[in-house]
Design a protein around this motif. Structure first.
Motif, PDB file in Angstrom:
ATOM      1  N   SER A   5       0.819  -1.206   0.000  1.00 57.56           N
ATOM      2  CA  SER A   5       0.000   0.000   0.000  1.00 57.56           C
ATOM      3  C   SER A   5       0.860   1.267   0.000  1.00 57.56           C
ATOM      4  O   SER A   5       0.422   2.298  -0.496  1.00 57.56           O
ATOM      5  CB  SER A   5      -0.957   0.006   1.185  1.00 57.56           C
ATOM      6  N   THR A   6       2.079   1.176   0.546  1.00 60.38           N
ATOM      7  CA  THR A   6       2.986   2.321   0.561  1.00 60.38           C
ATOM      8  C   THR A   6       4.370   1.853   0.145  1.00 60.38           C
ATOM      9  O   THR A   6       4.959   0.993   0.797  1.00 60.38           O
ATOM     10  CB  THR A   6       3.057   2.980   1.950  1.00 60.38           C
ATOM     11  N   ASP A  32      -1.961  -0.193  -6.996  1.00 63.18           N
ATOM     12  CA  ASP A  32      -2.708   1.019  -6.645  1.00 63.18           C
ATOM     13  C   ASP A  32      -2.213   1.560  -5.308  1.00 63.18           C
ATOM     14  O   ASP A  32      -2.991   1.956  -4.441  1.00 63.18           O
ATOM     15  CB  ASP A  32      -4.212   0.759  -6.606  1.00 63.18           C
ATOM     16  N   THR A  34       0.442   3.965  -2.810  1.00 62.18           N
ATOM     17  CA  THR A  34       1.042   5.292  -2.728  1.00 62.18           C
ATOM     18  C   THR A  34       2.542   5.146  -2.911  1.00 62.18           C
ATOM     19  O   THR A  34       3.177   4.322  -2.253  1.00 62.18           O
ATOM     20  CB  THR A  34       0.749   5.948  -1.373  1.00 62.18           C
ATOM     21  N   ARG A  77       4.990   9.428 -12.775  1.00 58.06           N
ATOM     22  CA  ARG A  77       3.681   9.613 -13.410  1.00 58.06           C
ATOM     23  C   ARG A  77       3.687   9.078 -14.845  1.00 58.06           C
ATOM     24  O   ARG A  77       2.708   8.498 -15.303  1.00 58.06           O
ATOM     25  CB  ARG A  77       3.294  11.097 -13.432  1.00 58.06           C
ATOM     26  N   THR A  82      -0.031   6.988  -9.844  1.00 56.39           N
ATOM     27  CA  THR A  82      -0.978   8.096  -9.724  1.00 56.39           C
ATOM     28  C   THR A  82      -0.979   8.731  -8.338  1.00 56.39           C
ATOM     29  O   THR A  82      -1.269   9.910  -8.204  1.00 56.39           O
ATOM     30  CB  THR A  82      -2.405   7.626 -10.057  1.00 56.39           C
ATOM     31  N   LYS A  83      -0.675   7.944  -7.316  1.00 52.92           N
ATOM     32  CA  LYS A  83      -0.641   8.465  -5.947  1.00 52.92           C
ATOM     33  C   LYS A  83       0.822   8.655  -5.570  1.00 52.92           C
ATOM     34  O   LYS A  83       1.503   7.713  -5.181  1.00 52.92           O
ATOM     35  CB  LYS A  83      -1.290   7.491  -4.976  1.00 52.92           C
ATOM     36  N   ILE A  84       1.306   9.888  -5.701  1.00 52.90           N
ATOM     37  CA  ILE A  84       2.732  10.166  -5.490  1.00 52.90           C
ATOM     38  C   ILE A  84       2.892  11.253  -4.435  1.00 52.90           C
ATOM     39  O   ILE A  84       2.260  12.301  -4.509  1.00 52.90           O
ATOM     40  CB  ILE A  84       3.407  10.615  -6.794  1.00 52.90           C
ATOM     41  N   GLU A  85       3.742  10.965  -3.473  1.00 52.93           N
ATOM     42  CA  GLU A  85       4.137  11.947  -2.464  1.00 52.93           C
ATOM     43  C   GLU A  85       5.643  12.109  -2.546  1.00 52.93           C
ATOM     44  O   GLU A  85       6.350  11.178  -2.944  1.00 52.93           O
ATOM     45  CB  GLU A  85       3.745  11.476  -1.058  1.00 52.93           C
TER      46      GLU A  85
END
Length: 146
Positions: A5-6, A32, A34, A77, A82-85
């Motif tokens: 998840s991460t 999916d 992060t 990207r 899609t979920k980028i920190e």
């Protein structure tokens, strides 16, 4: 294989580190998850010179570190994440990555193999070997250099 998840990946702006970012981004897209892209930086040249190991690019200050992160996030990207920190942390690459892994409660840490087969890496350790020993989460060492 567990669901991730991460996922944390480090970058120093080098071509090698961007290959690790690409692999981590593809995994993040598949799960999916992060993707947390981290960059270490030294606050002064004196801090940077204290490290005996030179297997990563020396990043001085937060501005160059943020530029590296922006480039890496754009790269991630482009390959489907899609979920980028992004996170910038002071210290050695190992210290910064371990801090980020613990702070984000990461399931997977992805690093390139630069330095792992060098003489210095064998004598003093390398970023990939050190994080693999210290991390409480899964570690993937991506073949980014011969």
């Amino acid at each position: 294989m567990s669901d991730y998840s991460t996922i944390v990946v480090g970058t120093d702006g080098s071509k090698s580190s961007l290959l690790a970012v690409e692999r981590a981004a593809k995994i993040a897209a598949a799960f999916d998850a992060t993707l947390v892209v981290g960059c270490a930086y030294y606050e002064t040249k004196e801090d940077a010179s204290k490290t005996l190991r030179q297997d990563s690019v020396t990043v001085l200050g937060t501005d160059p570190a943020q530029q590296n992160l922006d480039k890496a996030a754009e790269h991630a990207r482009a390959v489907g994440a899609t979920k980028i920190e992004t996170l910038v942390r002071p210290g050695t690459p190992v210290e910064a990555l371990m801090h980020i892994v613990n702070e984000t409660n990461a399931d997977l840490l992805v690093v390139g193999n630069r330095g792992i087969n060098s003489l210095t890496g064998r004598l003093l350790g390398s970023v990939p070997a050190d994080v693999a020993r210290q991390s409480d989460c899964d570690v993937m060492i991506v073949h980014t250099v011969d």
